[in-house]
Scaffold this motif. Structure first.
Motif, PDB file in Angstrom:
ATOM      1  N   ASN B 193     159.744  95.675  11.094  1.00 47.67           N
ATOM      2  CA  ASN B 193     159.499  96.582  12.215  1.00 47.67           C
ATOM      3  C   ASN B 193     158.069  97.119  12.222  1.00 47.67           C
ATOM      4  N   GLU B 194     157.474  97.222  11.025  1.00 41.44           N
ATOM      5  CA  GLU B 194     156.080  97.676  10.949  1.00 41.44           C
ATOM      6  C   GLU B 194     155.106  96.557  11.303  1.00 41.44           C
ATOM      7  N   GLY B 195     155.655  95.349  11.524  1.00 41.02           N
ATOM      8  CA  GLY B 195     154.800  94.231  11.907  1.00 41.02           C
ATOM      9  C   GLY B 195     154.169  93.499  10.745  1.00 41.02           C
ATOM     10  N   LYS B 196     154.675  93.751   9.539  1.00 36.38           N
ATOM     11  CA  LYS B 196     154.124  93.028   8.398  1.00 36.38           C
ATOM     12  C   LYS B 196     154.638  91.588   8.400  1.00 36.38           C
ATOM     13  N   THR B 197     153.864  90.715   7.784  1.00 35.69           N
ATOM     14  CA  THR B 197     154.279  89.322   7.627  1.00 35.69           C
ATOM     15  C   THR B 197     154.723  89.130   6.181  1.00 35.69           C
ATOM     16  N   ILE B 198     155.892  88.493   6.021  1.00 39.63           N
ATOM     17  CA  ILE B 198     156.413  88.339   4.660  1.00 39.63           C
ATOM     18  C   ILE B 198     156.677  86.871   4.353  1.00 39.63           C
ATOM     19  N   LEU B 199     156.170  86.434   3.224  1.00 41.18           N
ATOM     20  CA  LEU B 199     156.488  85.097   2.718  1.00 41.18           C
ATOM     21  C   LEU B 199     157.127  85.291   1.352  1.00 41.18           C
ATOM     22  N   LEU B 200     158.372  84.835   1.208  1.00 42.57           N
ATOM     23  CA  LEU B 200     159.048  85.037  -0.070  1.00 42.57           C
ATOM     24  C   LEU B 200     159.609  83.729  -0.596  1.00 42.57           C
ATOM     25  N   SER B 201     159.477  83.538  -1.885  1.00 45.79           N
ATOM     26  CA  SER B 201     160.080  82.340  -2.471  1.00 45.79           C
ATOM     27  C   SER B 201     161.419  82.742  -3.058  1.00 45.79           C
ATOM     28  N   THR B 202     162.375  81.849  -2.984  1.00 49.51           N
ATOM     29  CA  THR B 202     163.685  82.177  -3.532  1.00 49.51           C
ATOM     30  C   THR B 202     164.465  80.924  -3.889  1.00 49.51           C
ATOM     31  N   HIS B 203     165.378  81.094  -4.819  1.00 57.56           N
ATOM     32  CA  HIS B 203     166.309  80.031  -5.165  1.00 57.56           C
ATOM     33  C   HIS B 203     167.632  80.234  -4.447  1.00 57.56           C
ATOM     34  N   ASP B 204     167.792  81.459  -3.939  1.00 53.96           N
ATOM     35  CA  ASP B 204     169.087  81.849  -3.415  1.00 53.96           C
ATOM     36  C   ASP B 204     169.190  81.568  -1.919  1.00 53.96           C
ATOM     37  N   MET B 205     169.982  80.557  -1.563  1.00 52.54           N
ATOM     38  CA  MET B 205     170.071  80.127  -0.168  1.00 52.54           C
ATOM     39  C   MET B 205     170.714  81.186   0.722  1.00 52.54           C
ATOM     40  N   ILE B 206     171.575  81.984   0.152  1.00 48.85           N
ATOM     41  CA  ILE B 206     172.242  83.009   0.957  1.00 48.85           C
ATOM     42  C   ILE B 206     171.227  84.030   1.467  1.00 48.85           C
ATOM     43  N   HIS B 207     170.274  84.386   0.613  1.00 50.17           N
ATOM     44  CA  HIS B 207     169.230  85.321   1.027  1.00 50.17           C
ATOM     45  C   HIS B 207     168.384  84.754   2.153  1.00 50.17           C
ATOM     46  N   VAL B 208     168.128  83.452   2.082  1.00 46.26           N
ATOM     47  CA  VAL B 208     167.319  82.831   3.135  1.00 46.26           C
ATOM     48  C   VAL B 208     168.024  83.000   4.475  1.00 46.26           C
ATOM     49  N   ARG B 209     169.306  82.672   4.496  1.00 47.84           N
ATOM     50  CA  ARG B 209     170.074  82.795   5.748  1.00 47.84           C
ATOM     51  C   ARG B 209     170.083  84.228   6.245  1.00 47.84           C
ATOM     52  N   GLU B 210     170.135  85.173   5.302  1.00 49.23           N
ATOM     53  CA  GLU B 210     170.285  86.580   5.653  1.00 49.23           C
ATOM     54  C   GLU B 210     169.000  87.185   6.226  1.00 49.23           C
ATOM     55  N   PHE B 211     167.869  86.869   5.594  1.00 48.84           N
ATOM     56  CA  PHE B 211     166.631  87.580   5.949  1.00 48.84           C
ATOM     57  C   PHE B 211     165.592  86.784   6.708  1.00 48.84           C
ATOM     58  N   CYS B 212     165.574  85.466   6.498  1.00 50.58           N
ATOM     59  CA  CYS B 212     164.382  84.744   6.926  1.00 50.58           C
ATOM     60  C   CYS B 212     164.501  84.217   8.356  1.00 50.58           C
TER      61      CYS B 212
END
Lengths: 291, 254
Positions: B193-212
């Motif tokens: 909401n603040e307009g930041k850009t986020i790049l995150l690495s993860t092994h957890d596929m559930i998190h990808v579906r949830e946030f990305c």
């Protein structure tokens, strides 16, 4: 005769001070210890013990060449100290040999060169004092050099204290926020070479690495705060130097070895009895006792 | 044809290659991210995720290609405190003698004078950041005495204190407790909401579906890139993970 005279603690401490060379040795060794102790915190946390060993041994040919040419020996030592590090970096990058192997072979190569040079160059170089230090026989020009170099290192470390801490802790973050990591890397190496140069007068080339890592390691066991660690490191280095010189005076022992042994004993004491990280965890013991 | 306005992209990596002494770690990788986007970087160990981060922060030099951060060079992004990097737990020495306050203050170093003396605004920024990650009670706790989740939040606070517009997070969810996970996911929504850009690495596929919003699948190079719903297909994931079927990763239902 000597045994009688230190029956009182007072004379144990004051008698050596009547000798000019002892006063000079105590002062200079304390200064050198303070400088090495200050740097020691960084080297311990950065994991540069082997690097310290490498640089301190590599300065040997520099010292010999400088003596032979009549130059300040610190200049020769500095050039070879930094040169060895550059060579280590170069070989590591250009070959598949692992870093610790490269460090080991470069510094022994330099050290051997130094020994060969000493045997070839006909001069009044005292190999023994280079290898084992001679704080009791330090000359006036060496005193001036030592004071100058010590002040320089202390000023540099003080100015970049926080940046160097960040560099040791998280160089990636340092780089990300635009801090010059390359500069900090070479600053720390420069300070290491300079500290090795002043340190070798106290304890000699072979043992100078102890001055650069033991105080920091001791302090690391005693605190969780960086600033306190630096203070403890400096204090333990100075105290060890004083103890070492006194012991060597009264018992006629090799001074450099005595100083380093004193440091080692202080480390062992911390290792066993440090409140939180010692083997016996005194903090827990006393907490239990109070209850 | 309309020309691309690079100013629109917070991150614009074009055909970047990174090699370490001749060994290729990443080649021909592309990524474009805008303000308010969250992108997941997914790949095996050694697929080049950390290398990608290192290239974006300027920690390693790219041998080919171009990176623009807000339309400018990586160098000026560093000077402008544009990018914050949150390391993975294994990436730092947890026994380092430093407390929470001092770690978070490091987020301000880049904008301080040479002695790194904190101004009032720096102190306030650090205070606010620590409050946002709920570590106010641990300000003077050495990081060695924190739990994995608390340590993770400390480094998040450092990124917040830095006031960066781009956040790079290396495995933000690995080894954290439920409370930290919840706090991080709430922060992600706020950052977005603040307009930041986020790049995150993860092994957890559930998190990808949830946030990305977007996913970048890499295996030394980009396997697939796009909106999560389109890119996150069993075929793509199998390619990314070198032939391992997604059933193995998600369970048979996915």
């Amino acid at each position: 005769m000597e045994l009688c005279s230190f029956l009182t603690l007072d004379s144990f401490i004051t008698d050596p001070l009547t000798h000019g060379f002892m006063r000079k040795a105590l002062l200079m060794s304390s200064l050198v210890a303070a400088v090495c102790g200050f740097l020691s915190s960084y080297l311990t946390l950065k994991g540069w013990a082997l690097m310290g060993d490498a640089v301190s041994h590599s300065v040997m040919p520099g010292v010999v060449v400088a003596y032979a040419l009549g130059l300040p020996f610190s200049l020769g030592a500095f050039i070879f100290g930094v040169g060895s590090v550059a060579l280590i970096g170069f070989i590591k990058q250009k070959s598949r040999v692992k870093e610790d192997t490269v460090i080991g072979l470069v510094f022994t190569g330099f050290f051997a060169l130094g020994i060969v040079l000493v045997s070839k160059i006909k001069s009044n170089i005292d190999l023994h004092s280079i290898l084992f230090g001679s704080p009791l026989g330090i000359s006036l020009s060496d005193v001036k050099q030592t004071i100058f170099i010590s002040l320089l290192v202390v000023i540099l470390l003080s100015i970049f204290r926080k940046d160097l801490m960040l560099y040791c802790f998280d160089p990636r973050h340092a780089k990300t926020v635009g801090i010059n990591v390359f500069f900090l890397h070479y600053l720390l190496l420069t300070c290491l070479s300079l500290a090795a140069v002043v340190g070798l007068q106290s304890v000699g080339i072979i043992l100078v690495v102890a001055m650069l890592i033991t105080p920091g390691a001791t302090a690391y066991l005693l605190t969780d705060e960086f600033d306190k660690m630096t203070v403890i490191s400096v204090l333990s280095a100075i105290i060890s130097s004083l103890i070492g010189i006194y012991i060597s005076f009264w018992f006629d022992l090799e001074t450099g070895g005595s100083i380093v042994l004193a440091q080692t004993f202080i480390f062992l004491f911390a290792f066993l009895f440090a409140p939180r990280y010692g083997i016996f965890k005194l903090k827990k013991f006393f907490a239990g006792y109070k209850r | 044809m309309e020309s691309i306005n690079y100013q629109n992209f917070r991150i614009d990596a074009e055909n970047i290659c990174v090699d370490y002494n001749g060994k290729v770690a990443l080649y021909d990788a592309n990524l474009r991210l805008k303000s308010g986007q969250i992108c997941g970087l997914v790949g095996m160990n050694g697929a080049g995720k950390t290398t990608f981060f290192n290239a974006l922060t300027g920690f390693v030099n790219i041998s080919k290609g171009k990176i623009r951060i807000n339309g400018e060079s990586v160098r000026s992004a560093q000077k402008d405190q544009t990018i914050a990097y949150v390391p993975q737990s294994e990436g730092i020495d947890s026994q380092f003698p430093i407390n929470v306050w001092d770690v978070v203050m490091m987020g301000r170093y880049g904008s301080m004078n040479i002695f790194r003396c904190p101004r009032e605004s720096d102190v306030q920024a650090v205070k606010d950041a620590i409050e946002r990650v709920d570590l106010t009670d641990h300000i003077s706790t050495p990081i060695g005495n924190l739990s994995g989740g608390q340590r993770k939040r400390t480094f998040l606070a450092r990124a917040i204190a830095q006031r960066a517009s781009i956040l790079l997070l290396d495995e933000p969810f690995s080894g954290v407790d439920i409370r930290t996970e919840k706090l991080i996911s709430e922060l992600f929504i706020q950052f977005k909401n603040e307009g930041k850009t986020i790049l995150l690495s993860t092994h957890d596929m559930i998190h990808v579906r949830e946030f990305c919003d977007l996913v970048l699948l890499i295996n030394k190079t980009v396997v697939a890139y796009g909106e999560t719903s389109e890119v996150f297909t069993p075929e793509n994931i199998t390619t990314t993970f070198g032939g391992i079927s997604p059933d193995f990763l998600f369970g048979p239902e996915s």
